[in-house]
Design a protein around this motif. Structure first.
Motif: not given
Length: 213
Positions: A2-13, A148-153, A164-171
């Motif tokens: 998980a990159p510091a200061g970035g967004v990491t998305l965990l996906v899977g079944a 935006d509030a949780l991930l934009g700080s 997935l569409a809500a987070v994947a493109p910005r991860a």
């Protein structure tokens, strides 16, 4: 990773290990039987891990008290104006802070519960945010606002997302889980081209979202 200061998305079944990974980082599960969980390169104790993280879990129940009390559980010393601002940032400004939420939050809708939990995480203001489907009960517009509030700080965020569409493109990084193992990592476009499992997950989620509309 998980990159510091970035967004990491965990996906899977379902059952692939995403929620377990979050609990391991937060120190809620026992230490892994192999390998290590490190934050900033350090292997933290469970207590230190909890101090460094804010967790928005799937099944967190609210206390039978006020909206304000439940939000301030993230930081009981937070002043009133900070708590009200956190509720507003999480899209819960319409809730009366003095309103009692009932047993396990029964007097609130599922989306309102998630907004209060998001406000709690914002008030905690930990350097690492762990969020397990934090917006699954929200409509698309409300979801975008809360994310935006949780991930934009600028804090480090590790997220399991219902849509997935809500987070994947910005991860900044996406980890694909299968049977408790990370089978691929990368950004959205690269994984679509190189990881058939991720492409299937994306197609399935995109299809279900279109049907829901």
């Amino acid at each position: 990773t998980a990159p510091a200061g970035g967004v990491t998305l965990l996906v899977g079944a379902s059952g692939s290990g995403k929620s377990t990974a979050l609990r391991l980082v937060n120190g809620l599960d026992a230490a892994p039987t192999a390998g290590a969980v490190t934050v900033g390169g350090l292997a933290l104790s469970a207590a230190d891990a909890r101090r460094a993280t804010a967790l928005v879990a799937q099944d967190t129940a609210l206390f039978d008290d006020t909206v304000l009390y439940n939000a301030k559980y993230g930081n009981v010393l937070a002043p009133l104006d900070a708590a009200v601002a956190a509720l507003a940032a999480a899209g819960a400004a319409h809730l009366d802070p003095r309103q009692r939420v009932g047993e396990r939050g029964a007097k609130l809708s599922g989306g309102e519960k998630q907004r209060v939990l998001a406000a709690r995480a914002l008030l905690r203001d930990a350097p690492v945010l762990l969020a397990d489907e934090p917006t699954s009960a929200l409509d698309a517009v409300s979801e975008a606002r809360v994310l935006d509030a949780l991930l934009g700080s600028g804090r480090t965020a590790v997220v399991v997302a219902h849509r997935l569409a809500a987070v994947a493109p910005r991860a900044d990084n996406i980890a694909v889980f299968r049977d408790g193992t990370v089978v691929a990592e990368g950004k959205h476009d690269a994984l679509l081209a190189s990881c058939a499992e991720y492409a299937r997950l994306w197609e399935a989620k995109s299809g279900s979202e279109e049907e829901g509309e």
